[in-house]
Design a protein around this motif. Structure first.
Motif, short mmCIF file in Angstrom:
data_model
loop_
_atom_site.label_atom_id
_atom_site.label_comp_id
_atom_site.label_asym_id
_atom_site.label_seq_id
_atom_site.Cartn_x
_atom_site.Cartn_y
_atom_site.Cartn_z
N ALA A 136 -5.50 -2.21 2.58
CA ALA A 136 -5.01 -0.83 2.38
C ALA A 136 -5.20 -0.37 0.94
O ALA A 136 -5.39 0.82 0.67
CB ALA A 136 -3.54 -0.74 2.78
N LEU A 137 -5.14 -1.32 0.02
CA LEU A 137 -5.27 -1.00 -1.40
C LEU A 137 -6.74 -0.92 -1.84
O LEU A 137 -7.01 -0.65 -3.00
CB LEU A 137 -4.56 -2.06 -2.24
N GLU A 138 -7.65 -1.14 -0.89
CA GLU A 138 -9.09 -1.15 -1.19
C GLU A 138 -9.40 -2.12 -2.32
O GLU A 138 -10.10 -1.82 -3.28
CB GLU A 138 -9.58 0.26 -1.54
N CYS A 139 -8.83 -3.32 -2.18
CA CYS A 139 -8.95 -4.34 -3.23
C CYS A 139 -10.17 -5.21 -2.98
O CYS A 139 -10.44 -5.63 -1.86
CB CYS A 139 -7.68 -5.20 -3.24
N ASP B 144 -2.15 3.79 -5.86
CA ASP B 144 -3.50 3.56 -6.39
C ASP B 144 -4.40 2.89 -5.35
O ASP B 144 -3.94 2.09 -4.54
CB ASP B 144 -3.43 2.68 -7.64
N ARG B 145 -5.68 3.20 -5.45
CA ARG B 145 -6.68 2.57 -4.59
C ARG B 145 -7.84 2.09 -5.46
O ARG B 145 -7.84 2.25 -6.66
CB ARG B 145 -7.17 3.55 -3.52
N SER B 146 -8.83 1.48 -4.84
CA SER B 146 -9.98 0.90 -5.55
C SER B 146 -9.50 -0.10 -6.61
O SER B 146 -9.85 -0.01 -7.80
CB SER B 146 -10.84 2.00 -6.20
N GLY C 270 0.80 -1.23 0.00
CA GLY C 270 0.00 0.00 0.00
C GLY C 270 0.83 1.26 0.00
O GLY C 270 0.36 2.32 -0.41
#
Length: 316
Positions: free
Chosen positions: A119-122, A78-80, A73
């Motif tokens: 944390a990466l909103e995966c 990047d996120r989502s 993360g």
């Protein structure tokens, strides 16, 4: 926990692939990019060969050793993220298969990657499993003595169980991809098809077991498409077998491979005794990918072998 169908019809927009510059990882990067996804390719360090993926459109290369996966993360802003494909693993071949410390570290790195998904909103975590998980399970039900190299299989099995548990605790959809035997252009490993074709082309004699055990092979582009399909439409907590729809005795594949090189070559079927564990392939739902995603393999074994032979010849 009840299985949940991931029914999104649109191509994934943003994905992460660990071990992205490997044989399967490279093909998966290309397939996902062609499908319109932004691909974040995680490779171990800047000394790794990235020539096979560096020209892929919509790709971002991130350098991170497996020991740093717990902080992905931080390395990746990047996120989502739609999906993380976890292919990275140390010691898939050679003496490191039997190194307990190396294989236990792989378990930890896999768990670290799942935790980083939060944390990466995966949304999804796809674990690259292997039929060897099933082989070690069958072996341990006997009184046979396991060889030291089965530590690799045992570690894969442990990582699968632990990663699935952690993913569910974090609300991340966990999907297992059970890889059979992937072959095709781009492979440089000592595995069966690649090494045998190279020997046959060089005029060297190839010795094999009798080849009565059931086996399966899947062409590299079909494997990448299957991975993509289960990432988009797979069912959480389900195992998807990545192979053809037609497992058969190994000797049938070996003779077909020989015929594509030169039908006049004699191969040594039965010259090596077979002492391994034979799977029936009833252990797998070989139709799960087709039933849940509508994808079926496109490349026949004969066509795939011809393509592989042409690629190997072009290298020399």
């Amino acid at each position: 926990m009840q299985s949940v169908k991931l029914t999104g019809e649109k191509t994934m927009k943003k994905v992460i692939i660990t071990g992205a510059n490997g044989f399967i990882g490279t093909a998966l990067c290309r397939e996902l990019s062609q499908q319109g996804a932004d691909v974040i390719a995680v490779v171990r360090n800047n000394e790794e060969d990235i020539s096979a993926i560096s020209d892929i459109p919509n790709i971002k290369i991130v350098y991170c050793d497996l020991s740093g996966f717990k902080d992905l993360g931080k390395y990746i802003p990047d996120r989502s993220i739609d999906a993380v494909y976890h292919l990275a693993w140390v010691g898939t071949a050679g003496p490191l298969r039997g190194d307990a410390d190396v294989q236990m570290n792989n378990i930890q790195y896999t768990c670290d990657t799942v935790k980083a998904c939060a944390a990466l909103e995966c949304k999804r975590f796809i674990f690259a499993s292997s039929i060897m998980e099933y082989e070690i399970g069958a072996l341990m039900e006997t009184d046979e003595k396991p060889g030291i190299n089965t530590l690799y299989s045992s570690a894969k099995l442990a990582a699968d169980y632990m990663a699935r548990t952690i993913a569910n605790s974090l609300g991340i959809a966990y999907i297992k991809a059970v890889i059979s035997n992937v072959y095709g252009p781009g492979e440089r490993s000592p595995r069966l098809i690649n090494s045998s074709i190279r020997k046959l082309l060089a005029g060297d004699h190839c010795a094999f077991s009798p080849g009565e055990q059931i086996y399966d092979f899947v062409y590299i582009t079909d494997a990448a498409k299957a991975f993509t399909a289960i990432g988009e439409k797979g069912i959480a907590n389900k195992a998807y077998y990545i192979g053809s729809l037609s497992p058969r005795p190994l000797k049938d594949f070996l003779c077909e491979m020989r015929d594509q090189v030169d039908p006049g070559i004699e191969i040594g079927l039965g010259e090596i005794p077979y002492n391994g564990i034979s799977l029936t392939y009833n252990e797998f739902d070989i139709y799960a990918v087709r039933n849940d995603t509508a994808f079926t393999p496109l490349v026949s074994f004969a066509e795939g072998i011809k393509n592989t032979i042409d690629w190997i010849k072009g290298e020399s």
